[in-house]
Design a protein around this motif. Structure first.
Motif, short mmCIF file in Angstrom:
data_model
loop_
_atom_site.label_atom_id
_atom_site.label_comp_id
_atom_site.label_asym_id
_atom_site.label_seq_id
_atom_site.Cartn_x
_atom_site.Cartn_y
_atom_site.Cartn_z
N ALA A 102 0.71 -1.23 0.00
CA ALA A 102 -0.14 0.00 -0.08
C ALA A 102 0.93 1.32 0.11
CB ALA A 102 -1.09 0.02 1.34
N PRO A 103 0.73 2.14 -0.68
CA PRO A 103 1.32 3.56 -0.94
C PRO A 103 1.58 4.00 0.36
CG PRO A 103 -0.06 3.26 -2.88
CD PRO A 103 -0.46 2.31 -1.99
N GLU A 104 0.49 3.99 1.18
CA GLU A 104 0.53 4.93 2.62
C GLU A 104 1.30 4.09 3.60
OE1 GLU A 104 -3.24 1.97 2.52
OE2 GLU A 104 -2.49 3.91 1.10
N TYR A 109 6.79 4.48 6.14
CA TYR A 109 8.27 3.99 6.14
C TYR A 109 9.25 5.12 5.86
CZ TYR A 109 12.41 1.47 5.21
OH TYR A 109 13.95 1.11 5.22
N ALA A 110 8.86 5.77 4.58
CA ALA A 110 9.88 6.65 4.11
C ALA A 110 9.75 7.87 4.79
CB ALA A 110 9.40 6.84 2.59
N SER A 111 8.83 8.22 5.74
CA SER A 111 8.87 9.35 6.41
C SER A 111 9.96 9.37 7.48
CB SER A 111 7.37 9.57 6.96
OG SER A 111 7.15 8.66 8.23
N HIS A 123 11.41 -3.78 -2.55
CA HIS A 123 10.38 -4.67 -1.55
C HIS A 123 10.31 -4.21 -0.19
CE1 HIS A 123 9.95 -7.75 -4.68
NE2 HIS A 123 11.32 -7.64 -5.02
N LEU A 124 9.46 -4.04 0.47
CA LEU A 124 9.69 -3.68 1.73
C LEU A 124 8.53 -4.69 2.49
CD1 LEU A 124 10.22 -1.72 4.08
CD2 LEU A 124 8.05 -0.39 3.43
#
Length: 169
Positions: A102-104, A109-111, A123-124
């Protein structure tokens, strides 16, 4: 039964902090996954703690990512470091790797990353824990601390020379 890192930390905060500190002592660790034939695959990995979760990020198409997509069971062993001192003990977490699509969730994670730290495609996986183990030496004992979801932390002390076991209540 599995639990998130946050649930593990809520259940055993001091133990979770010890385990996280042990993983934080080094950047690279060892990930065990299962190959298609059921044999183990051991590879290097940077486990990443962000937002009270343990994340496993991998290159697109890597064998370990494909292993986890097929069979999500894993174990990750903290880098033992140099020498033989076992500073902080041996630490291992095991469980299931839940793929994030899911993009959110990618955004969450990226935040927590510095600018340019998160690759564009990868892959995450979010770790869901079924067991956390820490092994230390407290002469004359080898001490095993073991946590499983829904159970209290167990501490087992084993005498090295005769394998006598003493379990804390």
């Amino acid at each position: 039964m599995t639990e998130s890192w946050a649930a593990f930390r809520a259940a055993e905060p001091e133990f979770a902090d010890l385990v996280r500190a042990r993983f934080g002592a080094f950047q690279h660790h060892v990930l065990a996954t299962l190959r298609p034939d059921g044999s183990p695959r051991l590879t290097g990995l940077e486990g990443d703690f962000r937002g009270d979760e343990l994340w496993l990020g991998m290159m697109i198409g890597s064998r370990k990512a494909l292993d986890l997509r097929r069979d999500p069971r894993f174990s990750m062993y903290a880098n033992p470091g140099t020498g033989t001192g076992m500073s902080g003990g041996d630490v291992r977490v095991s469980g299931r790797a839940v793929e994030v699509t899911a993009p959110e969730e990618f955004a969450r994670y990226a935040s927590g990353a510095a600018e340019g730290e998160v690759p564009e495609r990868f892959h995450l996986f979010r770790a869901e824990l079924s067991e956390v183990v820490r092994i230390t030496i407290e002469d004359p004992y080898i001490v095993f601390q073991v946590w499983h979801p829904g159970r209290p932390l167990r501490t087992i002390r084993r005498l090295d020379e005769d394998s006598t076991v003493h379990e804390d209540e």
